[in-house]
Design a protein around this motif. Structure first.
Motif, PDB file in Angstrom:
ATOM      1  N   MET A   1       1.881 -22.504 -13.522  1.00  0.00           N
ATOM      2  CA  MET A   1       2.253 -21.200 -12.995  1.00  0.00           C
ATOM      3  C   MET A   1       1.297 -20.108 -13.448  1.00  0.00           C
ATOM      4  SD  MET A   1       4.789 -20.839 -10.980  1.00  0.00           S
ATOM      5  CE  MET A   1       6.184 -21.670 -10.367  1.00  0.00           C
ATOM      6  N   GLU A   2       0.868 -20.142 -14.717  1.00  0.00           N
ATOM      7  CA  GLU A   2      -0.045 -19.130 -15.227  1.00  0.00           C
ATOM      8  C   GLU A   2      -1.319 -19.091 -14.391  1.00  0.00           C
ATOM      9  OE1 GLU A   2      -0.065 -17.014 -18.028  1.00  0.00           O
ATOM     10  OE2 GLU A   2       2.063 -17.354 -18.235  1.00  0.00           O
ATOM     11  N   GLU A   3      -1.882 -20.269 -14.085  1.00  0.00           N
ATOM     12  CA  GLU A   3      -3.118 -20.334 -13.314  1.00  0.00           C
ATOM     13  C   GLU A   3      -2.917 -19.773 -11.913  1.00  0.00           C
ATOM     14  OE1 GLU A   3      -5.896 -23.807 -11.553  1.00  0.00           O
ATOM     15  OE2 GLU A   3      -5.355 -23.995 -13.675  1.00  0.00           O
ATOM     16  N   GLY A   4      -1.790 -20.086 -11.283  1.00  0.00           N
ATOM     17  CA  GLY A   4      -1.486 -19.569  -9.948  1.00  0.00           C
ATOM     18  C   GLY A   4      -1.375 -18.052  -9.946  1.00  0.00           C
ATOM     19  N   ASN A   5      -0.761 -17.488 -11.002  1.00  0.00           N
ATOM     20  CA  ASN A   5      -0.649 -16.032 -11.105  1.00  0.00           C
ATOM     21  C   ASN A   5      -2.017 -15.384 -11.193  1.00  0.00           C
ATOM     22  OD1 ASN A   5       2.136 -15.997 -11.032  1.00  0.00           O
ATOM     23  ND2 ASN A   5       2.365 -16.025 -13.250  1.00  0.00           N
ATOM     24  N   ALA A   6      -2.893 -15.964 -12.019  1.00  0.00           N
ATOM     25  CA  ALA A   6      -4.235 -15.408 -12.177  1.00  0.00           C
ATOM     26  C   ALA A   6      -4.996 -15.495 -10.862  1.00  0.00           C
ATOM     27  CB  ALA A   6      -4.980 -16.150 -13.280  1.00  0.00           C
ATOM     28  N   GLU A   7      -4.870 -16.623 -10.169  1.00  0.00           N
ATOM     29  CA  GLU A   7      -5.577 -16.814  -8.908  1.00  0.00           C
ATOM     30  C   GLU A   7      -5.107 -15.811  -7.854  1.00  0.00           C
ATOM     31  OE1 GLU A   7      -6.522 -20.611  -6.085  1.00  0.00           O
ATOM     32  OE2 GLU A   7      -6.091 -20.958  -8.207  1.00  0.00           O
ATOM     33  N   ILE A   8      -3.802 -15.632  -7.728  1.00  0.00           N
ATOM     34  CA  ILE A   8      -3.267 -14.665  -6.764  1.00  0.00           C
ATOM     35  C   ILE A   8      -3.708 -13.263  -7.147  1.00  0.00           C
ATOM     36  CG2 ILE A   8      -1.123 -13.505  -6.077  1.00  0.00           C
ATOM     37  CD1 ILE A   8      -1.686 -15.878  -4.365  1.00  0.00           C
ATOM     38  N   GLY A   9      -3.698 -12.954  -8.421  1.00  0.00           N
ATOM     39  CA  GLY A   9      -4.149 -11.636  -8.882  1.00  0.00           C
ATOM     40  C   GLY A   9      -5.590 -11.363  -8.485  1.00  0.00           C
ATOM     41  N   GLU A  10      -6.438 -12.363  -8.648  1.00  0.00           N
ATOM     42  CA  GLU A  10      -7.846 -12.212  -8.254  1.00  0.00           C
ATOM     43  C   GLU A  10      -7.969 -12.025  -6.747  1.00  0.00           C
ATOM     44  OE1 GLU A  10     -10.219 -15.468  -9.754  1.00  0.00           O
ATOM     45  OE2 GLU A  10      -9.311 -15.263 -11.740  1.00  0.00           O
ATOM     46  N   LEU A  11      -7.202 -12.795  -5.982  1.00  0.00           N
ATOM     47  CA  LEU A  11      -7.239 -12.673  -4.524  1.00  0.00           C
ATOM     48  C   LEU A  11      -6.747 -11.296  -4.076  1.00  0.00           C
ATOM     49  CD1 LEU A  11      -5.956 -16.218  -3.459  1.00  0.00           C
ATOM     50  CD2 LEU A  11      -8.306 -15.347  -3.383  1.00  0.00           C
ATOM     51  N   MET A  12      -5.736 -10.782  -4.761  1.00  0.00           N
ATOM     52  CA  MET A  12      -5.227  -9.447  -4.437  1.00  0.00           C
ATOM     53  C   MET A  12      -6.300  -8.394  -4.704  1.00  0.00           C
ATOM     54  SD  MET A  12      -1.343  -9.798  -5.907  1.00  0.00           S
ATOM     55  CE  MET A  12      -0.752  -8.198  -5.403  1.00  0.00           C
ATOM     56  N   ASP A  13      -6.985  -8.537  -5.828  1.00  0.00           N
ATOM     57  CA  ASP A  13      -8.055  -7.587  -6.151  1.00  0.00           C
ATOM     58  C   ASP A  13      -9.198  -7.674  -5.152  1.00  0.00           C
ATOM     59  OD1 ASP A  13      -6.660  -6.703  -8.365  1.00  0.00           O
ATOM     60  OD2 ASP A  13      -7.758  -7.977  -9.783  1.00  0.00           O
ATOM     61  N   LEU A  14      -9.556  -8.902  -4.776  1.00  0.00           N
ATOM     62  CA  LEU A  14     -10.686  -9.101  -3.864  1.00  0.00           C
ATOM     63  C   LEU A  14     -10.386  -8.666  -2.434  1.00  0.00           C
ATOM     64  CD1 LEU A  14     -12.088 -12.604  -4.913  1.00  0.00           C
ATOM     65  CD2 LEU A  14     -13.313 -10.433  -4.975  1.00  0.00           C
ATOM     66  N   TYR A  15      -9.201  -9.008  -1.929  1.00  0.00           N
ATOM     67  CA  TYR A  15      -8.934  -8.864  -0.504  1.00  0.00           C
ATOM     68  C   TYR A  15      -7.785  -7.930  -0.146  1.00  0.00           C
ATOM     69  CZ  TYR A  15     -11.836 -13.035  -0.571  1.00  0.00           C
ATOM     70  OH  TYR A  15     -12.855 -13.915  -0.785  1.00  0.00           O
ATOM     71  N   GLY A  16      -7.086  -7.393  -1.119  1.00  0.00           N
ATOM     72  CA  GLY A  16      -5.909  -6.573  -0.842  1.00  0.00           C
ATOM     73  C   GLY A  16      -6.183  -5.420   0.110  1.00  0.00           C
ATOM     74  N   LYS A  17      -7.197  -4.635  -0.175  1.00  0.00           N
ATOM     75  CA  LYS A  17      -7.515  -3.459   0.663  1.00  0.00           C
ATOM     76  C   LYS A  17      -7.921  -3.891   2.072  1.00  0.00           C
ATOM     77  CE  LYS A  17      -8.644   0.968   1.150  1.00  0.00           C
ATOM     78  NZ  LYS A  17      -7.644   1.740   1.800  1.00  0.00           N
ATOM     79  N   GLN A  18      -8.734  -4.940   2.166  1.00  0.00           N
ATOM     80  CA  GLN A  18      -9.166  -5.430   3.477  1.00  0.00           C
ATOM     81  C   GLN A  18      -7.973  -5.913   4.302  1.00  0.00           C
ATOM     82  OE1 GLN A  18     -11.902  -8.418   2.109  1.00  0.00           O
ATOM     83  NE2 GLN A  18     -13.680  -7.098   2.459  1.00  0.00           N
ATOM     84  N   LEU A  19      -7.044  -6.594   3.653  1.00  0.00           N
ATOM     85  CA  LEU A  19      -5.880  -7.112   4.367  1.00  0.00           C
ATOM     86  C   LEU A  19      -4.953  -5.982   4.820  1.00  0.00           C
ATOM     87  CD1 LEU A  19      -5.047 -10.277   2.219  1.00  0.00           C
ATOM     88  CD2 LEU A  19      -6.287 -10.156   4.385  1.00  0.00           C
ATOM     89  N   ILE A  20      -4.827  -4.943   3.995  1.00  0.00           N
ATOM     90  CA  ILE A  20      -4.025  -3.788   4.398  1.00  0.00           C
ATOM     91  C   ILE A  20      -4.651  -3.137   5.628  1.00  0.00           C
ATOM     92  CG2 ILE A  20      -3.317  -1.437   3.744  1.00  0.00           C
ATOM     93  CD1 ILE A  20      -2.947  -2.557   0.865  1.00  0.00           C
ATOM     94  N   ASN A  21      -5.970  -2.987   5.607  1.00  0.00           N
ATOM     95  CA  ASN A  21      -6.662  -2.413   6.769  1.00  0.00           C
ATOM     96  C   ASN A  21      -6.461  -3.281   8.012  1.00  0.00           C
ATOM     97  OD1 ASN A  21      -7.637  -0.255   5.261  1.00  0.00           O
ATOM     98  ND2 ASN A  21      -9.569  -1.255   4.811  1.00  0.00           N
ATOM     99  N   LEU A  22      -6.525  -4.589   7.832  1.00  0.00           N
ATOM    100  CA  LEU A  22      -6.322  -5.500   8.953  1.00  0.00           C
ATOM    101  C   LEU A  22      -4.898  -5.386   9.493  1.00  0.00           C
ATOM    102  CD1 LEU A  22      -7.333  -7.810  10.777  1.00  0.00           C
ATOM    103  CD2 LEU A  22      -6.650  -9.405   8.956  1.00  0.00           C
ATOM    104  N   ALA A  23      -3.917  -5.392   8.615  1.00  0.00           N
ATOM    105  CA  ALA A  23      -2.522  -5.271   9.046  1.00  0.00           C
ATOM    106  C   ALA A  23      -2.291  -3.926   9.745  1.00  0.00           C
ATOM    107  CB  ALA A  23      -1.577  -5.418   7.849  1.00  0.00           C
ATOM    108  N   TYR A  24      -2.949  -2.882   9.257  1.00  0.00           N
ATOM    109  CA  TYR A  24      -2.808  -1.561   9.874  1.00  0.00           C
ATOM    110  C   TYR A  24      -3.282  -1.569  11.325  1.00  0.00           C
ATOM    111  CZ  TYR A  24      -3.414   3.386  10.880  1.00  0.00           C
ATOM    112  OH  TYR A  24      -3.347   4.615  11.470  1.00  0.00           O
ATOM    113  N   THR A  25      -4.295  -2.362  11.615  1.00  0.00           N
ATOM    114  CA  THR A  25      -4.805  -2.404  12.984  1.00  0.00           C
ATOM    115  C   THR A  25      -3.758  -2.923  13.965  1.00  0.00           C
ATOM    116  OG1 THR A  25      -5.782  -4.621  12.833  1.00  0.00           O
ATOM    117  CG2 THR A  25      -7.178  -2.755  12.199  1.00  0.00           C
ATOM    118  N   TYR A  26      -2.778  -3.642  13.470  1.00  0.00           N
ATOM    119  CA  TYR A  26      -1.699  -4.142  14.321  1.00  0.00           C
ATOM    120  C   TYR A  26      -0.529  -3.160  14.378  1.00  0.00           C
ATOM    121  CZ  TYR A  26      -3.932  -8.690  14.599  1.00  0.00           C
ATOM    122  OH  TYR A  26      -4.812  -9.707  14.858  1.00  0.00           O
TER     123      TYR A  26
END
Length: 172
Positions: A1-26
């Motif tokens: 579980m610890e590793e999964g949390n770290a991985e999701i955290g990194e993905l959120m940092d890397l792609y969070g803003k881009q994904l929000i922008n993408l979702a906004y387009t819809y």
């Protein structure tokens, strides 16, 4: 579980803003776009062990975001509240903060014109030009034939060109 949390955290940092922008387009609502992306990361966290690596994490998250965004558009109660917000916005004399920011320069005006395209063309323009995803990758993301993706990109460009004819901000 610890590793999964770290991985999701990194993905959120890397792609969070881009994904929000993408979702906004819809959904064209920043708060709703953030909610959609929260659901995306929750879903990704739950299914992290099933990720097979056939694509990049970015592609995987984009696909989830697109699907969640389309789900949002299918829900009638949300569509209705969105339409009510548009009606209220049109009847308001004061511009919203989003409108004030969008009006600042030509890039933002162009982005506004892209947002006025029908969803199937808008998503192709955004994926291709803003997210720098090839038409073939976009076709895979959207689960559509490659020829359809190319056609949508071409038609999206044509519609955008037509919308931009005579726009004041092109003269700036």
């Amino acid at each position: 579980m610890e590793e999964g949390n770290a991985e999701i955290g990194e993905l959120m940092d890397l792609y969070g803003k881009q994904l929000i922008n993408l979702a906004y387009t819809y959904c064209k609502d920043w708060g709703m776009a953030e909610d959609i992306v929260q659901e995306v990361f929750l879903n990704a966290y739950r299914k992290m062990d099933t990720f097979e690596g056939n694509s990049s994490y970015k592609t995987w998250l984009y696909a989830i975001t697109i699907n969640k965004s389309k789900d949002f558009l299918r829900k009638p109660f949300r569509r209705e509240s969105f339409m009510q917000r548009i009606f209220h916005k049109r009847n308001s004399n004061q511009p919203t903060p989003e409108e004030m920011v969008i009006g600042k320069d030509a890039q933002q005006d162009l982005a506004s014109e892209v947002m006025n395209l029908p969803v199937k063309y808008r998503e192709m323009i955004i994926l291709y030009y803003y997210e720098e995803i090839s038409a073939l990758e976009a076709a895979d993301l959207l689960n559509i034939p490659h020829s359809t993706a190319k056609t949508r990109l071409q038609r999206g460009r044509q519609l955008l060109r037509k919308q931009l004819e005579g726009c004041d901000f092109l003269a700036k």
